[in-house]
Design a protein around this motif. Structure first.
Motif, PDB file in Angstrom:
ATOM      1  N   ARG A 114      28.568  53.690  61.166  1.00 52.13           N
ATOM      2  CA  ARG A 114      27.885  52.480  61.629  1.00 52.13           C
ATOM      3  C   ARG A 114      28.544  51.228  61.029  1.00 52.13           C
ATOM      4  O   ARG A 114      28.746  50.226  61.726  1.00 52.13           O
ATOM      5  CB  ARG A 114      26.408  52.506  61.220  1.00 52.13           C
ATOM      6  N   TYR A 115      28.872  51.289  59.761  1.00 53.35           N
ATOM      7  CA  TYR A 115      29.472  50.126  59.107  1.00 53.35           C
ATOM      8  C   TYR A 115      30.796  49.759  59.775  1.00 53.35           C
ATOM      9  O   TYR A 115      31.070  48.588  60.038  1.00 53.35           O
ATOM     10  CB  TYR A 115      29.679  50.428  57.630  1.00 53.35           C
ATOM     11  N   ARG A 116      31.591  50.757  60.069  1.00 58.38           N
ATOM     12  CA  ARG A 116      32.867  50.511  60.747  1.00 58.38           C
ATOM     13  C   ARG A 116      32.652  49.895  62.120  1.00 58.38           C
ATOM     14  O   ARG A 116      33.269  48.886  62.472  1.00 58.38           O
ATOM     15  CB  ARG A 116      33.634  51.833  60.865  1.00 58.38           C
ATOM     16  N   TRP A 154      35.015  47.142  59.913  1.00 62.85           N
ATOM     17  CA  TRP A 154      35.619  47.650  58.677  1.00 62.85           C
ATOM     18  C   TRP A 154      36.772  48.582  59.006  1.00 62.85           C
ATOM     19  O   TRP A 154      36.673  49.457  59.848  1.00 62.85           O
ATOM     20  CB  TRP A 154      34.564  48.397  57.866  1.00 62.85           C
ATOM     21  N   LYS A 155      37.909  48.371  58.309  1.00 59.32           N
ATOM     22  CA  LYS A 155      39.088  49.199  58.508  1.00 59.32           C
ATOM     23  C   LYS A 155      39.358  49.965  57.215  1.00 59.32           C
ATOM     24  O   LYS A 155      39.917  49.421  56.271  1.00 59.32           O
ATOM     25  CB  LYS A 155      40.297  48.341  58.895  1.00 59.32           C
ATOM     26  N   PRO A 156      38.934  51.222  57.154  1.00 62.69           N
ATOM     27  CA  PRO A 156      39.137  51.985  55.918  1.00 62.69           C
ATOM     28  C   PRO A 156      40.602  52.202  55.606  1.00 62.69           C
ATOM     29  O   PRO A 156      41.430  52.342  56.512  1.00 62.69           O
ATOM     30  CB  PRO A 156      38.424  53.310  56.213  1.00 62.69           C
ATOM     31  N   THR A 157      40.916  52.205  54.317  1.00 58.86           N
ATOM     32  CA  THR A 157      42.266  52.510  53.870  1.00 58.86           C
ATOM     33  C   THR A 157      42.540  54.002  54.047  1.00 58.86           C
ATOM     34  O   THR A 157      41.630  54.788  54.331  1.00 58.86           O
ATOM     35  CB  THR A 157      42.443  52.145  52.392  1.00 58.86           C
ATOM     36  N   ASP A 158      43.795  54.386  53.849  1.00 53.34           N
ATOM     37  CA  ASP A 158      44.129  55.801  53.951  1.00 53.34           C
ATOM     38  C   ASP A 158      43.323  56.623  52.939  1.00 53.34           C
ATOM     39  O   ASP A 158      42.839  57.714  53.261  1.00 53.34           O
ATOM     40  CB  ASP A 158      45.626  56.011  53.714  1.00 53.34           C
ATOM     41  N   ALA A 159      43.180  56.104  51.728  1.00 51.00           N
ATOM     42  CA  ALA A 159      42.423  56.829  50.702  1.00 51.00           C
ATOM     43  C   ALA A 159      40.949  56.948  51.102  1.00 51.00           C
ATOM     44  O   ALA A 159      40.324  57.992  50.895  1.00 51.00           O
ATOM     45  CB  ALA A 159      42.551  56.115  49.359  1.00 51.00           C
ATOM     46  N   GLN A 160      40.412  55.894  51.666  1.00 53.40           N
ATOM     47  CA  GLN A 160      39.018  55.949  52.103  1.00 53.40           C
ATOM     48  C   GLN A 160      38.840  56.926  53.259  1.00 53.40           C
ATOM     49  O   GLN A 160      37.844  57.658  53.318  1.00 53.40           O
ATOM     50  CB  GLN A 160      38.546  54.547  52.495  1.00 53.40           C
ATOM     51  N   PRO A 162      33.146  54.996  69.329  1.00 54.48           N
ATOM     52  CA  PRO A 162      33.796  55.479  68.112  1.00 54.48           C
ATOM     53  C   PRO A 162      35.234  54.967  68.040  1.00 54.48           C
ATOM     54  O   PRO A 162      35.901  54.792  69.053  1.00 54.48           O
ATOM     55  CB  PRO A 162      33.756  57.000  68.279  1.00 54.48           C
ATOM     56  N   ARG A 163      35.676  54.723  66.829  1.00 53.67           N
ATOM     57  CA  ARG A 163      37.070  54.304  66.624  1.00 53.67           C
ATOM     58  C   ARG A 163      37.787  55.452  65.955  1.00 53.67           C
ATOM     59  O   ARG A 163      37.330  56.004  64.968  1.00 53.67           O
ATOM     60  CB  ARG A 163      37.101  53.060  65.743  1.00 53.67           C
TER      61      ARG A 163
END
Length: 329
Positions: free
Chosen positions: A245-247, A252-258, A327-328
């Motif tokens: 939901r946050y994305r 929000w674009k999570p990093t590879d680690a995330q 969804p992304r």
């Protein structure tokens, strides 16, 4: 409805939203000057929970994508979603903002109000939504303070003792959804960016911290295996749903680690579902309900949240359904 939105239907074929309003919405005089007070039954006649958290049903209708103009048939006649929202505003009290059970009210208000908006509560006082959400973010930060200390110190885990965020229903993940979702507005994202980044880091840290504790307890208390696995289902599923939901709501674009942490959460969830299936839990709801009705209800509800969370991260959410967010990948 969490999983299927407006497509979900009751057993008699009615859209679930129509059934919820027609069968469970009630009204009573508010007072001599303030008109009608709307509320949903807390339970059915056989004590099945209808609205275990304040504003849960209204928040669900809003997230399903129904417009405020949507007209439903209550037991006494038509009522619009806008009327229910206005009633929620009249019911508002400042204490709800910092209450663990306030997540659903905050989520509903954030869906229909924009930065700078004001409304009047039941006492006639003017409420500024910006101040409400600022207080909510501070509440989230305070509730997560011990976890953030553990994260910064590099501790493997922070013990769960019912403190802070662990005093909230569903581990505070609905509260996170309600607060972080306010950042769907660009001005909020700009102001809150660093603070929200810190809260996302804490949420990702919780994944391994809590999973370790569940696994240790499973090993030491096998008699409670089913109850513990249902709690793991709740945690892993809600976490995936919260981050999804946050994305989708904020960009929000999570990093590879995330993203690696998200994938680990999916792996944990898969393992939890597999173990529940090995116990026969997913096919034995009647027998579970006969022994522990709340556990059976949790298993159903948390399965839906888990399926929704998984769908948000695999692209399997049906974006043709009204109210579904794309969804992304």
């Amino acid at each position: 409805m969490v999983l299927d939105g407006r497509d979900f239907r009751a057993s008699d074929g009615r859209p679930a939203a129509d059934a919820v309003v027609a069968d469970f919405l009630r009204r009573r005089p508010r007072d001599a000057t303030s008109g009608t007070d709307f509320f949903f039954d807390a339970f059915t006649a056989d004590r099945t929970p209808v609205e275990p958290h304040p504003a849960l049903q209204l928040k669900t209708l809003l997230l399903a994508g129904y417009p405020l103009s949507q007209r439903f048939e209550a037991s006494w006649g038509p009522v619009t979603l806008r009327e229910l929202v206005e009633d929620l505003k009249r019911d508002f009290h400042p204490t709800v903002v910092s209450s663990p059970d306030g997540a659903w009210t905050l989520d509903a208000l954030s869906q229909v109000l924009k930065p700078g908006a004001t409304f009047r509560d039941g006492t006639g006082a003017t409420v500024r939504i910006d101040a409400v959400m600022e207080t909510a973010l501070t509440t989230l930060e305070t509730a997560n303070a011990e976890l953030r200390v553990g994260l910064k110190a590099g501790r493997a885990e922070v013990p769960k003792r019912g403190q802070g965020i662990y005093a909230h229903p569903c581990g505070g993940l609905h509260y996170f959804q309600a607060v972080a979702g306010w950042a769907r507005h660009a001005s909020v994202r700009k102001t809150w960016r660093k603070r929200l980044d810190a809260q996302v880091d804490v949420l990702l840290y919780r994944l391994d911290s809590e999973t370790r504790q569940y696994e240790k307890t499973l090993a030491s208390a096998p008699a409670y295996r089913l109850q513990l696995l249902v709690q793991m289902l709740k945690f892993h599923g809600h976490l995936l749903e919260t981050l999804g939901r946050y994305r989708d709501e904020t960009g929000w674009k999570p990093t590879d680690a995330q993203l690696q942490t998200v994938e680990r959460a999916r792996t944990y969830l898969e393992g939890t579902v597999r173990r529940l299936n090995e116990l026969g839990a997913l096919n034995e709801l009647p027998s579970i309900a006969a022994k522990d009705r709340q556990l059976a209800l949790d298993l159903v509800g948390d399965t839906c949240h888990a399926a929704h969370g998984e769908a948000l991260w695999t692209g399997r959410l049906d974006v043709s359904a009204p109210g579904a967010s794309a969804p992304r990948r």
